[in-house]
Scaffold this active site. Structure first.
Site, mmCIF file in Angstrom:
data_model
loop_
_atom_site.group_PDB
_atom_site.id
_atom_site.type_symbol
_atom_site.label_atom_id
_atom_site.label_comp_id
_atom_site.label_asym_id
_atom_site.label_seq_id
_atom_site.Cartn_x
_atom_site.Cartn_y
_atom_site.Cartn_z
ATOM 1 N N ASP A 146 42.369 43.300 33.804
ATOM 2 C CA ASP A 146 41.476 42.253 34.327
ATOM 3 C C ASP A 146 41.638 40.949 33.565
ATOM 4 O OD1 ASP A 146 40.395 42.999 31.960
ATOM 5 O OD2 ASP A 146 38.386 43.425 32.707
ATOM 6 N N ASP A 159 44.268 49.073 32.346
ATOM 7 C CA ASP A 159 43.105 48.885 31.484
ATOM 8 C C ASP A 159 41.973 49.692 32.123
ATOM 9 O OD1 ASP A 159 41.404 47.815 29.523
ATOM 10 O OD2 ASP A 159 40.765 46.223 30.872
#
Length: 1202
Positions: free
Chosen positions: A854, A492
C-alpha cells in the site's frame, strides 16, 4: 592496460541510498591527449558524422579514443562501469572548484585555520597551496577528491562518524559565515533540480536511437529507388512513434519537476555562530547549518537532525502514510567515538526531519523555537534519493530483450549472406555498379524489417490500455511483458491483504495477577475509570491540528473508545513543571465517572518499530505523576514486575492472536514528583512496571484476498507475506487467507545474535496451534510440537520468521538462506530495508518477483521487485512501475494475465515478422538469380496492405480470463519457438523453390511471353507466342515475369496464412476468432489476393507488374499454398504447441530447469534431514557468514565513498 583504481574495494565505488541500492560502479582514470582528439575530429569529418554517432552509442570507445589511461589522481576524465550483468559505461569530466573566488571576501590562505583542519572531508579535499578542489558529479551527487585517502568521496552530508556530543558541540551554535561560504562552494546548492527536459533534447535523443538511424538509412535507400510510398508510410509511423514517446517523456519530466520544485524557494531561519539569526533562501543551506523552526506547516528543505525541541511531522511523501510522526531531539550522549546513529537503542530516524516532509507542529523546549542541524542537502537527502530512484531506475534484466538483440543480429547475419550472393549475381551479370550497390543494400532492409520494433510495441500499448480500463496505471510499459513471467508475489499485510482500519474489539483488564472479564466496546458502555482507562486516554502520539485529532489509526481508535477529549492548555493552565501549551486530555460528559479533572502529557518516548513500544510521562491534574507504556505484548511484559503479569498471559495472548486479532499490551508505574521529568531517562522509567491488560483490535481480511490468493496458488505462483506486524498474527492471516492451507505445517525459524561467549544460533520449531506454549523469549508465543527432522514431504510445510531472524541468518548462516527462502512464506516484523533485501534475495534465486503493497513502508521493495504494484496513490508510490486505483489485490492476477498475453503477443509478432522478412528475402533472392526483383507496388502491397495491417491487429487479443498453472516461454531462443521459426522458413523456402522451378518447366513458359492466358476454350498449344505491339506497350516492365508473378502470389498469401497460424489464443490470450478485427482483416486480405489471382483485369496486372497465367497454374499456386498451410498448421498444433510432447522430450533427454530455485528444490527434496525440525544450529566460527555469496547488507546504509 587500464585497471580500476583501488577504492573501498579495488576499483569499485559503493553508491547507496536510503531507499534502495542504486548501483556499484567501477571507476577508471583517463587523461585527454591532443593528438587523439585531432584524429577523432578528422575521423568524424571523413565519416560524415558516423564516428560521433558510434561514440554516442559506445561511451567507453569515446573515452579510449580520446584519452590515455592514468591514475585517478591525474585524470581529467573518468570512465564509470556498472558491475551488474549489463556492464553499462558512462564518462564524466573532472572539474575544478576554485576557492580563490572567496579570497576577496574571506581572505583565505593555505594556512587558514578553516583550511588546515583535516578532520572533515571538505577540508581534506582542498588542494594546497592552490586552494582548489577536484570533483565529479555522478547521478546528481557531487564527489570530491580526498587528498588524504586518495579516492573520490561524497559531499553534501555530515560525516557519519560524528557522535551526538560532537554534533551538539560543533554545530549546536551554528557555523561561521566563512565556514558556510566554503561549504556552499564545495557542496553545491541545496536544490533538487529536475529541469523540464527541452523537447529538442528529447527529440534528438530519441532520433539518435540506433533503430531510428537504421530506419533513416532504409528510407533514404527507398527514396533512391523511387519506393516513396512505403518510405512515406514508415516516416509517418516513425514520426507518430517518436512524437508519442517524446510526449510521454515530457509529461513524466513535468510531473517529476512539479513533485520536487516545492522546497526550492523557501525562506528559512539559520543561526550563525557570530552574526546570530539570519533569514536565508533554502538553496543556500549547507550541511552543519543550524536551522531554526518557529511555526507550523513548514516544508523541510533538507534533512536535519533535531537537537532541541519536539516536532510533529507528516512523512506522507516518503512513507505513503499521512500520519503525523513525533520527532524527538538527539540526546547529548557521551558515547566517545560511537557514531550518533548507533548511540542509544532508539531508531536514529526518530531524531531526523527528512527533506520533503511537512513539519505540522514545532515546539521548542526553550526560547520558543526548535533547533535542528542540517544533515544532508540536495540529492543526498531522503527526497533526493527518491527522485534519483526515478531518474536512474534499476536496469531491468529480462532475457526476452537480450534474445531480441541476438535475433536481430541473426537477421543481420542472414542479410550479409544475401548481400554477398547479390553482389556475386549482379556483378557477374554485368549490371552497373550503382544498381549492384542498391540491390545489395536492399537485402538488408528486407531481412531486417524496419517495422519490427513498432510491431512489438503495439502489443504492449494495447495491454496498457486494457490495464488502464481496470484502473491499473503503468509508468514503465516495458515491464508489462515481465509481468507475464512472475512466479512469486510478495504481499504486505496491513492495508493490502487486510483492511486498513482497525476495529477496537475489546480490552482484557488485569488485576493482581489474573485477567478479569473482557470489556467489549460493542455494548457501548464506557470503560470504568482506572489506570487502564488513563493509559488508553494518554499513551498515544495523537496531536490536535486545526481542531482535529490526527495520528495513528490504532491510537485514534483507542482514544475514541475512552470518550475523552483533547485540548491544548492555555495560559491560565498552571500546574507545577507542566510546560505551557501542553497536551491535556479530559473526560467528556459521556465518559464514566472520573475523579481526575484531566491528564497532562509531559513527555513522549515515541513508538519505534525496532523497540516495539512507546512510553509517555503524564501528570494527573491534582494527582500523581505516572508513566504509561504501550506496545507488543511480549515486549511490554518483559518490562513489568513478574508478579503483576497474569499466569495465563501466554495462553490468553495465543487465543486472540491465533484468531487474527491484533493485541497491544498496556502497563504503568507511579513516578516520584520530586524529579523534573526531563531528567528521567527512558531506561529509568521503563522498569518495574505494573501490567494493566491487553487491548484487542480486529483487523479483517479484505473480501477479495482469499479468492485472489487461491487463484494465484492454483496457477503455481508462490505467494509470500512480508509484514511489520506480529508473527503469530501474520501466521493466522496466512492461514485464513489460504496462503497456508489447512493440511500444511508452519515451521518457525528463530535466530539469535552472538552474545558474549554464546555463538549465533538458529532453531527450527514446528508450530502447533491447538495447545498453549510455555513462556519463551520470542517475538510471539507459539506452541512447538515435538517432532523429528525430515518428516515433512516437499511442499507440505512453510517457514515463518521475523526480520531479526532474517538479518541474523543473512549475516551468520548465509549458506542456509537460499534453503529457507525456497519455503519461506511468512516474514514478520520486517523493516522497510529488510523487505527490500528479501526481495533482492528472492531475485538471486532466479525468481521473477512481484511486490504488492500500500506504499506505506514498501517503497524500497516496490522499486526493487521486477514488478512493483502500489495500492496507494500517495507520492511515495510515484516510482512504483504500477499503481492500482482499486485498493485491493485483485489487480495482481489481472496484471499477470495481461503480462502473459502481452508476452505471447510479443513472441507471435517476433515469429511473424521473422517469417515475413524471410519470405520476402527468399523470394527476392530467387528473383535476383534471374536479375529480377519485386516491383515497388508489389513491395508496397506486401509491406503496407498485408504486414502493417496484420501488425496492428494481431496484437488486439485480450488476456485469457483464467490463470493456467504454467507460464509462457520467457525466451525467444527456446527450442519450440526456434523450431517453429526454422521449420516455417524451410517450408516457405521449399514452396518458393518448387514454384520457381515448376513455372519454368511449364509448356507455356517463355522468357519472351507477356501473357499465358487462354481465350475461350483454346488449348495451351494454340496460344499466341508473340503479342501485338499494343500488348507489349501495356505490359512492358523491367519486373514482369512468370517467376515474379508466381513468387509474389506465393509470398503474399503465405504472409496471410502465417499470421493466422502464429496468432495464438488459449491458454494465455483470448481465442483468435474473438479478435474480430484481425479475422476481418485476414478475410479481406485473402479475398483481395484471390481476386487478383483469378481476375483477368489487364490494367490491375499492369499496375502490379504481374503476368496473366493459365487458370490451371493459378490452381497449382493455391494447392501449393494450401499444402503449405496444412503442414504448417499441423506441425504448429501437434508438435510446437504440444506441452506434453515437450515434457516427454525433456524427460527423455534428462533436461532439468537451470533456475537456482529449481535446483535447490530438487536438492532439498532428496535431503532426508530437511527441514531440521526441533533442532538448533550454532555458528562455531566467529567469522562465519562473512564473504559468502548470499550475505546481503540491510538496505538502509548510506555509503560515502565513490
Amino acid at each position: 592496460m587500464e585497471s580500476p583504481t583501488a577504492l573501498v574495494t579495488p576499483g569499485r565505488c559503493n553508491v547507496f541510498s536510503q531507499f534502495r541500492r542504486i548501483n556499484i560502479l567501477e571507476i577508471f582514470g583517463y587523461r585527454t591527449q591532443g593528438c587523439r582528439k585531432a584524429l577523432c575530429l578528422a575521423g568524424s569529418i571523413f565519416s560524415l558524422g558516423l564516428l560521433p554517432l558510434v561514440f554516442y552509442w559506445r561511451p567507453a570507445w569515446h573515452v579510449r579514443a580520446h584519452c590515455v589511461p592514468c591514475s585517478l589522481q591525474d585524470a581529467d576524465v573518468v570512465l564509470l562501469r556498472s558491475t551488474d550483468e549489463f556492464q553499462t559505461y558512462s564518462w564524466k569530466k573532472v572539474v575544478w572548484i576554485h576557492l580563490s573566488a572567496l579570497h576577496s571576501t574571506l581572505r583565505l590562505t593555505p594556512d587558514h585555520p578553516l583550511i588546515t583542519d583535516e578532520e572533515y572531508i571538505i577540508n581534506r579535499a582542498i588542494q594546497k597551496p592552490d586552494l582548489k578542489v577536484r570533483c565529479i558529479k555522478v547521478q546528481k551527487i557531487r564527489y570530491v577528491w580526498d587528498n588524504l585517502e586518495g579516492h573520490f568521496q561524497k559531499v553534501g552530508s555530515l560525516e557519519d562518524w560524528l557522535s551526538s556530543a560532537k554534533i551538539h558541540l560543533k554545530f549546536g551554535s551554528g557555523l561561521t559565515r566563512e565556514e558556510q561560504e566554503i561549504r556552499r562552494l564545495i557542496c553545491g546548492p541545496n536544490t533538487i533540480d529536475v529541469e523540464i527536459t527541452p523537447i529538442w533534447k528529447l527529440l534528438v535523443k530519441e532520433v539518435l536511437n540506433s533503430f531510428y538511424v537504421f530506419q533513416l538509412f532504409s528510407v533514404c535507400l527507398w527514396f533512391s529507388e523511387d519506393y516513396k510510398e512505403y518510405a512515406l508510410a514508415i516516416i509517418i509511423m516513425s514520426i507518430i512513434s517518436i512524437a508519442l514517446t517524446v510526449y510521454d517523456l515530457r509529461q513524466q519530466s513535468v510531473k517529476l519537476h512539479r513533485l520536487v520544485e516545492s522546497h526550492s524557494s523557501i525562506t528559512v531561519s539559520v543561526c550563525e555562530r557570530k552574526a546570530g539569526t539570519q533569514e536565508l533562501q533554502s538553496h543556500l543551506l549547507v550541511p552543519g547549518d543550524l536551522l531554526l523552526l518557529t511555526g507550523n506547516k513548514v516544508q523541510m528543505p533538507c534533512d536535519a537532525v533535531l537537537i532541541d525541541g519536539n516536532c510533529v511531522v507528516n512523512e506522507g511523501l516518503l512513507t505513503g502514510e499521512s500520519i503525523p510522526v513525533t520527532k524527538t531531539p538527539l540526546p547529548r550522549m557521551d558515547g566517545g567515538l560511537v557514531p550518533w546513529k548507533a548511540q542509544g537503542d532508539t531508531d536514529h530516524k526518530r531524531h531526523v526531519l527528512f527533506c520533503g516532509t511537512e513539519v505540522v507542529q514545532a515546539r521548542g523546549a526553550s526560547a520558543g523555537f526548535v533547533r535542528a542541524v542540517v544533515l544532508q542537502t540536495g540529492f543526498n537527502t531522503a527526497k533526493g534519493d527518491l527522485v534519483r530512484s526515478i531518474l536512474y531506475p534499476k536496469p531491468m534484466n529480462f532475457k526476452l530483450y537480450r534474445d531480441a538483440i541476438r535475433f536481430l543480429l541473426c537477421l543481420v547475419g542472414t542479410a550479409t549472406i544475401g548481400m554477398i550472393y547479390t553482389l556475386c549475381v549482379y556483378v557477374l551479370s554485368g549490371e552497373p555498379p550503382e544498381e549492384v550497390v542498391k540491390k545489395a543494400l536492399d537485402v538488408i532492409t528486407i531481412a531486417v524489417p524496419p517495422a519490427l520494433p513498432a510491431a512489438l510495441t503495439t502489443g504492449i500499448i494495447y495491454a496498457q490500455r486494457r490495464l488502464q480500463k481496470r484502473g491499473i496505471f503503468c509508468i514503465s510499459p516495458q515491464r508489462i511483458n515481465v509481468c507475464g513471467q512472475l512466479n512469486l508475489v510478495c504481499f504486505d499485510k496491513t492495508g493490502t491483504l487486510t483492511r486498513d482500519g482497525l476495529n477496537l474489539w475489546g480490552v482484557l483488564p488485569s488485576e493482581g495477577s489474573s485477567f478479569q472479564e473482557v470489556h467489549s466496546f460493542a455494548s457501548g458502555s464506557p470503560l470504568p475509570w482506572g489506570p487502564l482507562c488513563a493509559a488508553m486516554a494518554s499513551c498515544h502520539s495523537l496531536i490536535l491540528l486545526d481542531g482535529t485529532i490526527q495520528g495513528d489509526p490504532l491510537d485514534l481508535k483507542m482514544f475514541e473508545a475512552t470518550n475523552w477529549e483533547m485540548h491544548i492548555s492555555g495560559d491560565d493552565f498552571h500546574i507545577k513543571e507542566v510546560p505551557a501549551h501542553a497536551m491535556v486530555v479530559k473526560p467528556c460528559k459521556t465518559a464514566s465517572q472520573v475523579p481526575a479533572e484531566g491528564i497532562a502529557i509531559l513527555h513522549q518516548f515515541p513508538f519505534s518499530s525496532a523497540l516495539q513500544r512507546m512510553t509517555v510521562i503524564v501528570q494527573e491534574v491534582g494527582g500523581d505523576r505516572l508513566a504509561f507504556m504501550k506496545g507488543a505484548p511480549e515486549k511490554v511484559a518483559s518490562f513489568c514486575q513478574p508478579e503483576t503479569v497474569p499466569a495465563s498471559f501466554i495462553s490468553e495472548l495465543q487465543i486472540y492472536t491465533s484468531q487474527g486479532f491484533r493485541v497491544i499490551a498496556l502497563a504503568y508505574k507511579k513516578l516520584e514528583a520530586d524529579h523534573h521529568f526531563t531528567a528521567l531517562t527512558r531506561e529509568k522509567i521503563e522498569t518495574d512496571l505494573i501490567f494493566l491488560g491487553l487491548l484487542i483490535l480486529e483487523n479483517q481480511l479484505k473480501e477479495e484476498t482469499r479468492a485472489v490468493l487461491e487463484e494465484l496458488i492454483s496457477a503455481r505462483i508462490r505467494t509470500v507475506m512480508i509484514t511489520g506486524d506480529n508473527l503469530q498474527t501474520a501466521i493466522t492471516v496466512a492461514r485464513k487467507s489460504g496462503m497456508v492451507s489447512e493440511n500444511q505445517k508452519v515451521i518457525l525459524i528463530e535466530a539469535n545474535e552472538a552474545s558474549g561467549s554464546s555463538p549465533a544460533s538458529v532453531s527450527w520449531k514446528l508450530v502447533e496451534e491447538t495447545k498453549h506454549p510455555a513462556y519463551g523469549n520470542q517475538d510471539n508465543y507459539i506452541h512447538i510440537r515435538e517432532e523429528g527432522p525430515g518428516n515433512e514431504s516437499e511442499g507440505s510445510y512453510h517457514f515463518a520468521l521475523t526480520g531479526k531472524t532474517f538479518q541474523v541468518v543473512s549475516q551468520h548462516f548465509s549458506s542456509l538462506l537460499p534453503k529457507i527462502l525456497i519455503h519461506g512464506t511468512i516474514f514478520a516484523r520486517m523493516s522497510p530495508g529488510q523487505k527490500s533485501s528479501l526481495v533482492e534475495e528472492f531475485q538471486k534465486l532466479d525468481y521473477f518477483v512481484g511486490m504488492c503493497g500500500d506504499g506505506a513502508n514498501d517503497c524500497g521493495a516496490l522499486k526493487m521487485a521486477h514488478v512493483g504494484i502500489s495500492l496507494s496513490e500517495q507520492e511515495a508510490s510515484v516510482a512504483s512501475p504500477f499503481t492500482s486505483k482499486t485498493p485491493n489485490i485483485e489487480c495482481v492476477p489481472h496484471l499477470i494475465k495481461e503480462g502473459r498475453a502481452a508476452l505471447v503477443t510479443s513472441f507471435c509478432m517476433f515469429k511473424y515478422m521473422a517469417l515475413y522478412s524471410m519470405i520476402q528475402y527468399v523470394g527476392v533472392l530467387l528473383l535476383y538469380w534471374e536479375t529480377n526483383s519485386l516491383s515497388n507496388y508489389q513491395f508496397l502491397f506486401q509491406d503496407l496492405a498485408i504486414t502493417t495491417l496484420i501488425g496492428i491487429t494481431m496484437s488486439l487479443n485480450g488476456a485469457y480470463p483464467k490463470l493456467v498453472p504454467f507460464r509462457p516461454a520467457g525466451r525467444l531462443i527456446s527450442p519450440p519457438l526456434l523450431l517453429s521459426v526454422i521449420f516455417n522458413i524451410l517450408l516457405s523456402l521449399a514452396m518458393h523453390i518448387v514454384g520457381f522451378v515448376l513455372v519454368q518447366a511449364q509448356p507455356w513458359y517463355s522468357v519472351e511471353m507477356y501473357s499465358a492466358c487462354t481465350a475461350g476454350n483454346e488449348s495451351i498449344s494454340e496460344l499466341v507466342l508473340s503479342p501485338t505491339a499494343a500488348q507489349r506497350q501495356d505490359i512492358d516492365s523491367a519486373f514482369a515475369s512468370f517467376e515474379n508473378t508466381t513468387i509474389w502470389f506465393l509470398g503474399t498469401i503465405n504472409c496471410i496464412m502465417v499470421a493466422l497460424i502464429f496468432s495464438k489464443g488459449k491458454p494465455f490470450r483470448q481465442p483468435t476468432y474473438k479478435n474480430y478485427v484481425f479475422v476481418l482483416v485476414l478475410v479481406i486480405q485473402l479475398g483481395v489476393c484471390l481476386f487478383i489471382l483469378f481476375a483477368d483485369i489487364p490494367e490491375l496486372y499492369r499496375r502490379l507488374d504481374l503476368l496473366c497465367t493459365p487458370v490451371l497454374w493459378r490452381i497449382y499456386i493455391v494447392i501449393m499454398l494450401g499444402s503449405n498451410f496444412i503442414v504448417s498448421l499441423v506441425v504448429e498444433e501437434a508438435i510446437i504447441e504440444n506441452r506434453a510432447l515437450w515434457r516427454a522430450i525433456k524427460r527423455c533427454f534428462g533436461y532439468q530447469s537451470k533456475s537456482l530455485y529449481q535446483i535447490w528444490h530438487r536438492a532439498l527434496a532428496k535431503d532426508p534431514s530437511w527441514p531440521p525440525v526441533n533442532q538448533t544450529s550454532y555458528c562455531d566460527v566467529p567469522e562465519c557468514g562473512r564473504g559468502v555469496s548470499y550475505s546481503n547488507p540491510v538496505f538502509e546504509s548510506n555509503g560515502e565513498q565513490l
